[in-house]
Design a protein around this motif. Sequence first.
Motif, PDB file in Angstrom:
ATOM      1  N   ASN A 208       0.812  -1.219   0.000  1.00 41.39           N
ATOM      2  CA  ASN A 208       0.000   0.000   0.000  1.00 41.39           C
ATOM      3  C   ASN A 208       0.843   1.265   0.000  1.00 41.39           C
ATOM      4  O   ASN A 208       0.314   2.370   0.143  1.00 41.39           O
ATOM      5  N   LEU A 209       2.162   1.133  -0.167  1.00 47.64           N
ATOM      6  CA  LEU A 209       3.049   2.284  -0.069  1.00 47.64           C
ATOM      7  C   LEU A 209       2.777   3.268  -1.202  1.00 47.64           C
ATOM      8  O   LEU A 209       2.832   2.916  -2.382  1.00 47.64           O
ATOM      9  N   ASN A 229       7.221  -4.360  -6.572  1.00 48.67           N
ATOM     10  CA  ASN A 229       5.997  -4.949  -6.012  1.00 48.67           C
ATOM     11  C   ASN A 229       5.083  -3.892  -5.389  1.00 48.67           C
ATOM     12  O   ASN A 229       3.915  -4.173  -5.116  1.00 48.67           O
ATOM     13  N   CYS A 230       5.643  -2.678  -5.141  1.00 46.05           N
ATOM     14  CA  CYS A 230       4.838  -1.600  -4.554  1.00 46.05           C
ATOM     15  C   CYS A 230       4.073  -0.911  -5.680  1.00 46.05           C
ATOM     16  O   CYS A 230       4.373   0.225  -6.067  1.00 46.05           O
ATOM     17  N   GLU A 231       3.077  -1.591  -6.202  1.00 46.03           N
ATOM     18  CA  GLU A 231       2.449  -1.181  -7.453  1.00 46.03           C
ATOM     19  C   GLU A 231       1.612   0.093  -7.351  1.00 46.03           C
ATOM     20  O   GLU A 231       1.256   0.679  -8.376  1.00 46.03           O
ATOM     21  N   LEU A 236       8.690   8.371  -5.312  1.00 48.76           N
ATOM     22  CA  LEU A 236       9.905   7.663  -4.899  1.00 48.76           C
ATOM     23  C   LEU A 236      11.088   8.622  -5.026  1.00 48.76           C
ATOM     24  O   LEU A 236      11.495   8.992  -6.128  1.00 48.76           O
ATOM     25  N   HIS A 237      11.625   9.041  -3.887  1.00 48.53           N
ATOM     26  CA  HIS A 237      12.765   9.959  -3.857  1.00 48.53           C
ATOM     27  C   HIS A 237      13.900   9.290  -3.070  1.00 48.53           C
ATOM     28  O   HIS A 237      13.844   9.195  -1.842  1.00 48.53           O
ATOM     29  N   ILE A 238      14.924   8.844  -3.791  1.00 50.55           N
ATOM     30  CA  ILE A 238      16.079   8.208  -3.143  1.00 50.55           C
ATOM     31  C   ILE A 238      17.360   8.859  -3.652  1.00 50.55           C
ATOM     32  O   ILE A 238      18.416   8.225  -3.727  1.00 50.55           O
ATOM     33  N   ASP A 239      17.284  10.125  -4.024  1.00 53.14           N
ATOM     34  CA  ASP A 239      18.443  10.847  -4.543  1.00 53.14           C
ATOM     35  C   ASP A 239      19.443  11.145  -3.439  1.00 53.14           C
ATOM     36  O   ASP A 239      19.128  11.083  -2.244  1.00 53.14           O
ATOM     37  N   GLY A 240      20.679  11.461  -3.844  1.00 53.05           N
ATOM     38  CA  GLY A 240      21.709  11.858  -2.886  1.00 53.05           C
ATOM     39  C   GLY A 240      22.187  10.732  -2.007  1.00 53.05           C
ATOM     40  O   GLY A 240      22.511  10.950  -0.836  1.00 53.05           O
ATOM     41  N   ASN A 241      22.256   9.502  -2.537  1.00 57.05           N
ATOM     42  CA  ASN A 241      22.783   8.365  -1.795  1.00 57.05           C
ATOM     43  C   ASN A 241      23.965   7.771  -2.564  1.00 57.05           C
ATOM     44  O   ASN A 241      24.605   8.461  -3.371  1.00 57.05           O
ATOM     45  N   LEU A 242      24.262   6.512  -2.295  1.00 61.27           N
ATOM     46  CA  LEU A 242      25.403   5.849  -2.939  1.00 61.27           C
ATOM     47  C   LEU A 242      24.952   4.612  -3.704  1.00 61.27           C
ATOM     48  O   LEU A 242      25.715   3.656  -3.852  1.00 61.27           O
ATOM     49  N   PHE A 243      23.709   4.612  -4.189  1.00 58.43           N
ATOM     50  CA  PHE A 243      23.197   3.456  -4.913  1.00 58.43           C
ATOM     51  C   PHE A 243      23.978   3.254  -6.218  1.00 58.43           C
ATOM     52  O   PHE A 243      24.369   4.216  -6.882  1.00 58.43           O
ATOM     53  N   LYS A 244      24.165   2.000  -6.576  1.00 52.96           N
ATOM     54  CA  LYS A 244      24.845   1.669  -7.825  1.00 52.96           C
ATOM     55  C   LYS A 244      23.992   0.663  -8.598  1.00 52.96           C
ATOM     56  O   LYS A 244      22.921   0.258  -8.163  1.00 52.96           O
ATOM     57  N   LEU A 254       5.376  -0.101 -11.890  1.00 56.54           N
ATOM     58  CA  LEU A 254       4.923   1.073 -11.141  1.00 56.54           C
ATOM     59  C   LEU A 254       4.125   1.997 -12.063  1.00 56.54           C
ATOM     60  O   LEU A 254       4.527   3.125 -12.359  1.00 56.54           O
ATOM     61  N   LYS A 255       2.992   1.548 -12.500  1.00 54.54           N
ATOM     62  CA  LYS A 255       2.208   2.252 -13.514  1.00 54.54           C
ATOM     63  C   LYS A 255       1.696   3.606 -13.039  1.00 54.54           C
ATOM     64  O   LYS A 255       1.433   4.494 -13.841  1.00 54.54           O
ATOM     65  N   GLY A 256       1.543   3.793 -11.722  1.00 50.36           N
ATOM     66  CA  GLY A 256       0.988   5.047 -11.217  1.00 50.36           C
ATOM     67  C   GLY A 256       2.034   6.030 -10.740  1.00 50.36           C
ATOM     68  O   GLY A 256       1.683   7.053 -10.137  1.00 50.36           O
ATOM     69  N   ILE A 257       3.308   5.770 -11.012  1.00 49.33           N
ATOM     70  CA  ILE A 257       4.366   6.632 -10.505  1.00 49.33           C
ATOM     71  C   ILE A 257       4.206   8.050 -11.040  1.00 49.33           C
ATOM     72  O   ILE A 257       3.949   8.270 -12.223  1.00 49.33           O
ATOM     73  N   GLN A 258       4.333   9.037 -10.149  1.00 47.03           N
ATOM     74  CA  GLN A 258       4.228  10.448 -10.536  1.00 47.03           C
ATOM     75  C   GLN A 258       5.566  11.167 -10.408  1.00 47.03           C
ATOM     76  O   GLN A 258       5.890  12.028 -11.214  1.00 47.03           O
ATOM     77  N   GLU A 259       6.328  10.814  -9.377  1.00 46.27           N
ATOM     78  CA  GLU A 259       7.629  11.448  -9.168  1.00 46.27           C
ATOM     79  C   GLU A 259       8.664  10.375  -8.875  1.00 46.27           C
ATOM     80  O   GLU A 259       8.466   9.524  -7.987  1.00 46.27           O
TER      81      GLU A 259
END
Length: 714
Positions: A208-209, A229-231, A236-244, A254-259
């Motif tokens: 439900n996220l 799976n969080c459909e 979704l804001h995960i900027d400014g990290n160290l993800f690779k 994620l069909k309903g993603i807006q940002e």
Amino acid sequence: MNLGTLYALDFFAAATNSLGTNQPNELTSFLTSLSNCSNVQFLDLSANHFNGLLPRSIANLSTKIIWFDLKDNYISGNIPLGIENLVNLQCLFLDQNLLTGSIPNSIGKLSVLEKLFLHNNNISGEIPSSIRNLSRLGVLGLSINMIEGSIPISLGNCTNLQQIYLGYNHLTGAIPYQIFGLSSLIILSLSQNYLTGLLPQEVGNLKNLDGLYASKNKLFGEIPATLGNCEVLEFLHIDGNLFKGIIPTTFRQLKGIQELDVSRNNLSGQIPRFLGEFRFFQYLNLSYNMFDGEVPNEGVFKNISAFSVVGNNKLCGGIKLLQLPTCPTQVFNKRKQLFNHRVIVLIVTLTIVLLSLCILAIIYRNKRSKQQVKLASPLQNQYLQLSFGELFQATNGFSPSNLIGEGGYGSVYKGILNSNEQIIAVKVLKLHKCGANKSFVTECEALKNIRHRNLVKTITACSSIDFKGNDFKALVFEFMENGSLENWLHPSLLEQHEPKNLNFVQRLNIAIDVACALDYLHHHCEMAFIHCDLKPSNILLDGDLCAHVSDFGLAKIFSATNGISIHQQSSSIGIRGTIGYVAPEYGMGGEVSTQSDMYSYGVLLLEMFTGKKPTSNMFIGNVNLHSYVKMCLPEQVMQIVDLQIILEMEEEPSRSMQSSTTNISKLEACLVPIFQIGVSCSTEMPSERMSVKDVLKELHKIRNVFLGVSGQRH
């Protein structure tokens, strides 16, 4: 106002008025008068002008009260312990006030609490473990405070939580996977903390996220594919990290993603075309990663104002407004099918020959790499010669567990040399970053010409190739066991289990050490050096807490005779230095000078003794760290000093058997000139800033006064 005779009163709302104006005790009087109103269930005094402390008399309010709202006032002090008496309280709103202290552990006794709003205050300490008892809690709002420690695992017991707001605090450690067992969770806000570790795979359990905000932390590893799976996810804001790694293909769900903001990470690969298929996209930020290949031109990628891909130097194509190079195309000529047999044989023969030559070249290059052939070190022959293989082995293959720092142009790893078991710090340059090569050359040029006890000791430099045949450049330094000043002033994961604090004398000694380093760089070298990036993360502390200035990748080197720059600034790098510390004249395109370093030093000095970063959210408009301190001098100096300094002094036994009051008075007398030095150095006009020689002279005087007689280090 006295409502004590209204015994049947059960509902009182006076929000958005002017109650409490110029009446410091009006809140206390008002709440005390309600003590006789045993039927009150709803009390709303929000958006007024109440000030002063939240009185203990709230413990005497009706036990029937279910709604208590004092948000958007000017209430200060701690949350009273007596609040636990309001056993039927369901909604507590104390946000947007001036509350300090920690959240009382007794908050866990409000077992029917459903909404807790404490955000936008000055609350510190840790989130109490008793929060596990709030089984009905649906909304937890603690953002924009100074809360420390880790996110409690016990939050996983609050099975009705729908919204968690913990952003803009000082939280450290990993995100506990137990949070992702809260199936009802809709919003999880964790941005602007010091969280580390992986984003747990269990995030996919949050069916439900709606919004996940984890920007500007230190999360690393790959973005978990389970996020797909969080459909119903929209933000979704995960900027400014160290993800690779890549954007997971599961994101197509994620069909309903807006940002979607994944900027300022280390993501790579091609931009997925399915992102252009999402109908509801309003904002997409992929900037400052390592994406390559073609930029799609469908969907959100048609609207230049709705997406950003800047800072990815290997992209091509996309809409014309991006002004990216055209992507190379492979032309398949059908006429090749008509080639005669002899031409085909010739092509096959040439292909085999070329492949053979390529294989031989690869074998030769790998052999060259495995034999640890070293290129000429920019630091010449007087330094230890180390190969890529030796550094690879020393750092356990540049393992993430050995990573101790991350900068704009390089990553720093802890290592142990097998030859002599010496502990080292290895700065590996990010050669894909624009300006990294220039930074490497500049730092080598600086380090081979300078040597001082308050500068980081250089062991060697390595310019070679790795096992894959790629260019490799690294600088090797003596390991500083106490890390950077940044980690002491603003603790991160390394300090969460055993917090470390600097007392007044230790901070003063560090300030003197840094000034000594600047004095040497500016006045006692064959060529004058301007550091250009002085800040807490570039000041390293050894076992004795002696400070060593590091990172000369942005340094400017000047002739000692005529003051002419030896290395001209490259326009590809842009403005050097770090926001908050860079001198204003440099930010406006002016020339750097020794006074530019003094500006950075002044900001550093103010940060060391206030405990506040120059980029803190508290500084808005025309108010900055410089003006904040200047306004409080000299009468209010004890209101701006880092509270930890006072606590450390109160806990230390006095060698002279003086009273705590006497020690605090002496501290106050020494803090005033220290802050005055910081203000003077960080003034806007370069000509008005103190010289480093005068700074050293004054700081030594201050230390001698505080210590009594001796100016020796403690």
